[in-house]
Write a protein that holds these residues in place. Sequence first.
Motif, mmCIF file in Angstrom:
data_model
loop_
_atom_site.group_PDB
_atom_site.id
_atom_site.type_symbol
_atom_site.label_atom_id
_atom_site.label_comp_id
_atom_site.label_asym_id
_atom_site.label_seq_id
_atom_site.Cartn_x
_atom_site.Cartn_y
_atom_site.Cartn_z
ATOM 1 N N ALA A 183 29.394 31.305 54.266
ATOM 2 C CA ALA A 183 30.573 32.170 54.282
ATOM 3 C C ALA A 183 31.530 31.805 53.153
ATOM 4 N N LEU A 184 31.707 30.496 52.916
ATOM 5 C CA LEU A 184 32.556 30.052 51.807
ATOM 6 C C LEU A 184 32.030 30.593 50.487
ATOM 7 N N ARG A 185 30.728 30.553 50.288
ATOM 8 C CA ARG A 185 30.149 31.069 49.048
ATOM 9 C C ARG A 185 30.437 32.566 48.885
ATOM 10 N N GLU A 186 30.368 33.312 49.967
ATOM 11 C CA GLU A 186 30.672 34.743 49.894
ATOM 12 C C GLU A 186 32.127 34.986 49.505
ATOM 13 N N ILE A 187 33.022 34.202 50.087
ATOM 14 C CA ILE A 187 34.441 34.354 49.788
ATOM 15 C C ILE A 187 34.744 33.970 48.346
ATOM 16 N N LEU A 188 34.168 32.864 47.880
ATOM 17 C CA LEU A 188 34.399 32.429 46.503
ATOM 18 C C LEU A 188 33.730 33.372 45.505
ATOM 19 N N ALA A 189 32.645 34.019 45.917
ATOM 20 C CA ALA A 189 32.015 35.015 45.048
ATOM 21 C C ALA A 189 32.973 36.173 44.798
ATOM 22 N N ASP A 190 33.700 36.566 45.826
ATOM 23 C CA ASP A 190 34.674 37.654 45.667
ATOM 24 C C ASP A 190 35.810 37.243 44.738
ATOM 25 N N VAL A 191 36.169 35.944 44.759
ATOM 26 C CA VAL A 191 37.244 35.435 43.896
ATOM 27 C C VAL A 191 36.799 35.331 42.445
ATOM 28 N N THR A 192 35.570 34.866 42.238
ATOM 29 C CA THR A 192 35.101 34.576 40.881
ATOM 30 C C THR A 192 34.357 35.732 40.220
ATOM 31 N N GLY A 193 33.879 36.689 41.014
ATOM 32 C CA GLY A 193 33.061 37.760 40.469
ATOM 33 C C GLY A 193 31.612 37.373 40.272
#
Length: 227
Positions: A64-74
């Motif tokens: 879930a953290l990876r999904e959230i950080l993916a949204d932040v970083t693109g």
Amino acid sequence: MTSFPSLPLPSGCPADLSLWRIDIALDAPFDDSTFPSLSDSERSRARSFHRREDALRFATVRAALREILADVTGLSAADVAIVEGRNRRPALGQASPSAHEPAVDFNVSHSGAHGLIALASGRRVGVDIEQCAIHFDWRTVADIALSPSERAHIEQLERAAQNAAFYEMWVTKEAVLKAHGVGLTEGMQHVSTLGAPREGIAIGDASLQTATLAAPPGYAAALAWSA
């Protein structure tokens, strides 16, 4: 990409803070095809847990953290670089372990069937959630977890309220120490959640503010951030 709705924060929290609750299916399968965004080292760490529930807690919240950080970083979730900073505290990308105010900071916690992920911009953040054991005797850890004034405060309460007060102090202290980036064994009893106002707990030269979070029944949770 899986969606994780952001949870509302208590009044007084900075606008750059975000919070997510992750509900963990402890009966879910865990094999090499599960949680495809995890890195090889993350899968290895998950498999190192002796209990399957612990592996699922780690893997579910990290995915879930990876999904959230993916949204932040693109980036894609699998391509997000999560590194270890000071005291093995996870950080995004190649953030310097000594950076006092990272551009993007995050912190995670999980217990029982729930996890929390907190994200901040330009400040440090810490979060903690704990499943409250009904028959837990808080006195067994009082010497390492509570300041003398906190212990005295709890002992003045009705017996039925003592465990709830202890857990609220515990999660607040964990959130504060995690935001500061030090280990939980490095001074929990030296940090007090009492005082007026409660916000503004100081560790060294750092001032951190705190908030108690709404948690599922049987849990306690808190958030801390650098001022």
